[in-house]
Scaffold this motif. Structure first.
Motif, mmCIF file in Angstrom:
data_model
loop_
_atom_site.group_PDB
_atom_site.id
_atom_site.type_symbol
_atom_site.label_atom_id
_atom_site.label_comp_id
_atom_site.label_asym_id
_atom_site.label_seq_id
_atom_site.Cartn_x
_atom_site.Cartn_y
_atom_site.Cartn_z
ATOM 1 N N ILE A 179 17.541 -3.457 16.818
ATOM 2 C CA ILE A 179 17.068 -4.797 16.464
ATOM 3 C C ILE A 179 16.457 -5.413 17.712
ATOM 4 O O ILE A 179 17.144 -5.620 18.718
ATOM 5 N N HIS A 180 15.173 -5.716 17.656
ATOM 6 C CA HIS A 180 14.466 -6.206 18.839
ATOM 7 C C HIS A 180 14.271 -7.713 18.850
ATOM 8 O O HIS A 180 14.179 -8.318 19.926
ATOM 9 N N LYS A 181 14.184 -8.323 17.674
ATOM 10 C CA LYS A 181 13.875 -9.750 17.594
ATOM 11 C C LYS A 181 14.755 -10.429 16.553
ATOM 12 O O LYS A 181 15.229 -9.800 15.607
ATOM 13 N N THR A 182 14.908 -11.717 16.704
ATOM 14 C CA THR A 182 15.614 -12.529 15.716
ATOM 15 C C THR A 182 14.659 -12.903 14.592
ATOM 16 O O THR A 182 13.498 -13.246 14.836
ATOM 17 N N VAL A 183 15.174 -12.851 13.361
ATOM 18 C CA VAL A 183 14.375 -13.195 12.176
ATOM 19 C C VAL A 183 15.033 -14.365 11.458
ATOM 20 O O VAL A 183 16.249 -14.372 11.241
ATOM 21 N N ARG A 184 14.207 -15.317 11.041
ATOM 22 C CA ARG A 184 14.706 -16.519 10.387
ATOM 23 C C ARG A 184 13.957 -16.781 9.077
ATOM 24 O O ARG A 184 12.908 -16.154 8.822
ATOM 25 N N PRO A 185 14.471 -17.700 8.251
ATOM 26 C CA PRO A 185 13.759 -18.061 7.020
ATOM 27 C C PRO A 185 12.329 -18.510 7.297
ATOM 28 O O PRO A 185 12.062 -19.202 8.288
ATOM 29 N N GLY A 186 11.422 -18.074 6.438
ATOM 30 C CA GLY A 186 10.010 -18.371 6.605
ATOM 31 C C GLY A 186 9.232 -17.232 7.225
ATOM 32 O O GLY A 186 7.997 -17.185 7.131
ATOM 33 N N ASP A 187 9.944 -16.286 7.847
ATOM 34 C CA ASP A 187 9.274 -15.150 8.473
ATOM 35 C C ASP A 187 8.771 -14.172 7.399
ATOM 36 O O ASP A 187 9.479 -13.889 6.420
ATOM 37 N N ARG A 188 7.571 -13.676 7.618
ATOM 38 C CA ARG A 188 6.983 -12.657 6.732
ATOM 39 C C ARG A 188 7.060 -11.318 7.455
ATOM 40 O O ARG A 188 6.486 -11.148 8.531
ATOM 41 N N LEU A 189 7.775 -10.369 6.867
ATOM 42 C CA LEU A 189 7.992 -9.064 7.468
ATOM 43 C C LEU A 189 7.211 -7.996 6.717
ATOM 44 O O LEU A 189 7.132 -8.020 5.486
ATOM 45 N N ILE A 190 6.642 -7.066 7.475
ATOM 46 C CA ILE A 190 5.962 -5.911 6.885
ATOM 47 C C ILE A 190 6.717 -4.659 7.316
ATOM 48 O O ILE A 190 6.825 -4.375 8.515
ATOM 49 N N THR A 191 7.240 -3.943 6.343
ATOM 50 C CA THR A 191 7.986 -2.716 6.614
ATOM 51 C C THR A 191 7.116 -1.515 6.317
ATOM 52 O O THR A 191 6.541 -1.402 5.226
ATOM 53 N N SER A 201 0.838 -1.198 0.000
ATOM 54 C CA SER A 201 0.000 0.000 0.000
ATOM 55 C C SER A 201 0.870 1.244 0.000
ATOM 56 O O SER A 201 2.048 1.194 0.390
ATOM 57 N N VAL A 202 0.264 2.354 -0.421
ATOM 58 C CA VAL A 202 0.954 3.640 -0.402
ATOM 59 C C VAL A 202 0.043 4.665 0.269
ATOM 60 O O VAL A 202 -1.183 4.532 0.268
ATOM 61 N N GLY A 203 0.653 5.688 0.837
ATOM 62 C CA GLY A 203 -0.107 6.746 1.486
ATOM 63 C C GLY A 203 0.637 8.048 1.389
ATOM 64 O O GLY A 203 1.449 8.258 0.479
ATOM 65 N N GLU A 204 0.371 8.953 2.315
ATOM 66 C CA GLU A 204 1.039 10.246 2.336
ATOM 67 C C GLU A 204 2.493 10.060 2.769
ATOM 68 O O GLU A 204 2.783 9.855 3.943
ATOM 69 N N GLN A 205 3.394 10.087 1.802
ATOM 70 C CA GLN A 205 4.828 9.935 2.034
ATOM 71 C C GLN A 205 5.152 8.662 2.811
ATOM 72 O O GLN A 205 6.053 8.646 3.645
ATOM 73 N N MET A 206 4.409 7.593 2.537
ATOM 74 C CA MET A 206 4.671 6.326 3.210
ATOM 75 C C MET A 206 4.297 5.146 2.337
ATOM 76 O O MET A 206 3.531 5.282 1.385
ATOM 77 N N ALA A 207 4.870 4.014 2.672
ATOM 78 C CA ALA A 207 4.546 2.779 1.963
ATOM 79 C C ALA A 207 4.658 1.610 2.931
ATOM 80 O O ALA A 207 5.431 1.645 3.904
ATOM 81 N N GLU A 208 3.865 0.562 2.650
ATOM 82 C CA GLU A 208 3.980 -0.698 3.376
ATOM 83 C C GLU A 208 4.450 -1.763 2.399
ATOM 84 O O GLU A 208 3.881 -1.915 1.313
ATOM 85 N N VAL A 209 5.486 -2.486 2.800
ATOM 86 C CA VAL A 209 6.184 -3.411 1.896
ATOM 87 C C VAL A 209 6.344 -4.766 2.570
ATOM 88 O O VAL A 209 6.647 -4.854 3.767
ATOM 89 N N GLU A 210 6.157 -5.817 1.789
ATOM 90 C CA GLU A 210 6.285 -7.181 2.309
ATOM 91 C C GLU A 210 7.621 -7.793 1.904
ATOM 92 O O GLU A 210 8.073 -7.638 0.759
ATOM 93 N N THR A 211 8.213 -8.503 2.859
ATOM 94 C CA THR A 211 9.432 -9.281 2.619
ATOM 95 C C THR A 211 9.256 -10.667 3.236
ATOM 96 O O THR A 211 8.890 -10.764 4.418
ATOM 97 N N VAL A 212 9.498 -11.704 2.468
ATOM 98 C CA VAL A 212 9.479 -13.072 2.992
ATOM 99 C C VAL A 212 10.909 -13.592 2.964
ATOM 100 O O VAL A 212 11.532 -13.661 1.892
ATOM 101 N N ILE A 213 11.437 -13.915 4.129
ATOM 102 C CA ILE A 213 12.819 -14.386 4.230
ATOM 103 C C ILE A 213 12.901 -15.851 3.786
ATOM 104 O O ILE A 213 12.134 -16.696 4.273
ATOM 105 N N THR A 214 13.794 -16.102 2.858
ATOM 106 C CA THR A 214 13.955 -17.463 2.319
ATOM 107 C C THR A 214 15.286 -18.077 2.764
ATOM 108 O O THR A 214 16.186 -17.367 3.235
ATOM 109 N N GLU A 215 15.398 -19.378 2.568
ATOM 110 C CA GLU A 215 16.636 -20.085 2.913
ATOM 111 C C GLU A 215 17.812 -19.597 2.073
ATOM 112 O O GLU A 215 18.972 -19.688 2.490
ATOM 113 N N SER A 216 17.548 -19.076 0.883
ATOM 114 C CA SER A 216 18.621 -18.639 -0.014
ATOM 115 C C SER A 216 19.055 -17.200 0.232
ATOM 116 O O SER A 216 19.921 -16.680 -0.476
ATOM 117 N N CYS A 217 18.479 -16.552 1.208
ATOM 118 C CA CYS A 217 18.816 -15.158 1.489
ATOM 119 C C CYS A 217 20.307 -15.033 1.823
ATOM 120 O O CYS A 217 20.839 -15.765 2.674
#
Length: 490
Positions: free
Chosen positions: A438-450, A373-389
């Motif tokens: 950095i507050h939490k550990t992130v691993r493959p399979g995690d879906r992140l929303i920025t 999504s997009v808004g006033e000077q902002m965006a929401e973006v999805e990232t899915v961490i994979t094993e090949s990262c």
């Protein structure tokens, strides 16, 4: 139902509109005094939240700010304005500021006495009336006695001196499958009484998204508008070109107007219900001046994307921005409900959108997957961490540097999306990062929303704040400074 209010042919010249658009001022402003309403229209754009509404003093301050920005008129929406307890105080205050008033009402509380008061205050009343048939009218208002309420108000307004050469008034009607067969006769009936017909397409938002039975195919609306145009020219000497979303008018209100809801949120219009600020936090002037969304809409010849950008009528039409935003998630996309765009659906942007091609990074460096999504000077973006990262450490966890890269690519994706129609290669540079936690550990399979939001900017340079979430929990946050090649070129 406010699209017609004070549009160019109805009140302002194109020269006046271009002049205020160039400096970010106003000719009109639409406001809600309250969201409370006694009707339940199946096409209503409004939500039900009525807590923490603007006070009478806050409304006065807002109106004063609009006056200082050059507004010549205030359009009062709702909710139902005539059941708002301070409505005549608000109208009186607006008139004291030397501004006109246009009030949209479903007819409730327009007694004979109140009709006379509205006339004395020189208010242009726009009465909701979707049909002359009682059953149809009640259906389209969601209550059993709507027809009686509306007809009583209509007669009271006429008796007070509205229409028939007296005080100007209008009737607002939505084009739906329920009433489309009677709208031509209604148009002529209203014109004969010197009442302005405000007929418009339904914007697919709010309650309308749950009531598919309302909708009419765009080609049917084109035929209706064409018949109305011919009728106007033949019988009433009014010439106009059929185009969405209004019959008889152009809707380019974002050049000279804005909308403020009952909670203080400033938006381009009721259809583009994308908050660009709140008057409780910043003055209206600053909100409008700083808004990228408003700047984009004012500069529509450079910013609109897809088929609308090359339409022969683009100088005086950009479709319905509300329909574009509601159906695609992008307020600059082409209008999917315009009959001229039939068969061109593949050329119209829709969110969510894949990041590939919108950012300079490619696999394996590409970290972000989808613009949500997009808004006033902002965006929401999805990232899915994979094993090949390539940013995984020996323990299979995402390295700290990866969070900076995710935020940088999120900002690049937003920029690439906004400028993709300019036919330039996406290019940008990360200049620095700070305040990262950095507050939490992130691993493959995690879906992140920025969520990336621009804090400040100067030319091609921007400061971007970011929050990276997983299942509603913040895993990282920080700030970056970036440079965009396209912004410098522009």
């Amino acid at each position: 139902m406010s699209c017609h209010a004070f549009c160019d042919e109805a009140g302002f010249s194109l020269k006046e509109i271009q002049a205020v658009a160039a400096v970010g001022k106003l000719l009109t402003m639409e406001i809600e005094c309250s969201r409370v309403c006694n009707f339940q229209c199946p096409y209503c754009y409004q939500d039900l939240e009525t807590e923490n509404e603007l006070t009478l003093d806050e409304l006065r301050q807002l109106i004063g700010q609009a006056r200082d920005l050059g507004a010549k008129g205030i359009i009062i929406l709702g909710g139902e304005p005539m059941i708002y307890s301070h409505i005549f105080e608000i109208i009186g205050f607006i008139r004291e500021q030397g501004m006109g008033v246009e009030l949209f009402s479903n007819g409730s509380n327009i007694t004979a006495e109140n009709a006379r008061r509205l006339l004395e205050l020189e208010v242009k009343v726009v009465l909701k009336m979707n049909s002359l048939d009682a059953d149809r009218q009640n259906l389209l208002c969601g209550i059993p006695n709507a027809h009686d309420v509306i007809q009583a108000a209509f007669e009271n307004l006429k008796q007070a001196g509205y229409g028939d050469g007296g005080r100007s008034m209008a009737v607002s009607s939505v084009v739906s499958a329920v009433n489309i067969d009677e709208l031509e006769a209604m148009w002529e009936w209203l014109r004969d009484q010197q009442i302005d017909p405000y007929f418009e397409m339904i914007t697919p938002q709010g309650a309308a998204t749950e009531n598919d039975w309302l909708y009419v195919e765009p080609r049917q609306i084109e035929k209706l508008f064409t018949r109305l145009s011919a009728l106007d020219e033949k019988r009433f000497g009014e010439g106009w070109k059929p185009q969405p979303p209004l019959a008889g008018e152009r809707c380019m209100r974002h050049q000279f107007s804005c909308y403020v809801d009952a909670l203080g949120n400033v938006m381009p219009c009721v259809g583009v219900n994308l908050p660009i600020g709140n008057i409780r936090n910043r003055p209206l002037k600053r909100i409008l001046h700083d808004s990228e969304v408003m700047e984009d809409l004012r500069n529509h010849l450079e910013s609109i994307k897809g088929p609308c950008a090359t339409c022969d009528d683009r100088e005086g039409c950009y479709g319905c921005r509300g329909a574009a935003y509601q159906l695609t998630g992008d307020y600059l996309a082409s209008d999917p409900l315009c009959w001229k765009n039939e068969g061109k659906e593949d050329a119209i942007d829709h969110l969510p959108m894949a990041a590939a091609g919108l950012i300079p990074q490619q696999p394996p460096m590409q970290m972000v997957d989808t613009l949500l999504s997009v808004g006033e000077q902002m965006a929401e973006v999805e990232t899915v961490i994979t094993e090949s990262c390539i940013f995984l450490d020996e323990g299979g966890c995402l390295e700290p540097e990866a969070f900076v890269e995710i935020l940088a690519q999120s900002a690049a994706l937003f920029n690439g999306f906004r400028t993709r129609h300019l036919d330039s290669e996406p290019a940008g540079f990360l200049l620095g990062a700070k305040k990262f936690k950095i507050h939490k550990t992130v691993r493959p399979g995690d879906r992140l929303i920025t969520r990336a939001s621009k804090d400040t900017g100067f030319g091609a340079f921007s400061i971007v704040n970011g929050t990276i979430m997983r299942n509603g929990t913040c895993v990282a946050e920080g700030q970056i400074k970036i440079y965009h090649q396209e912004a410098e070129n522009a």
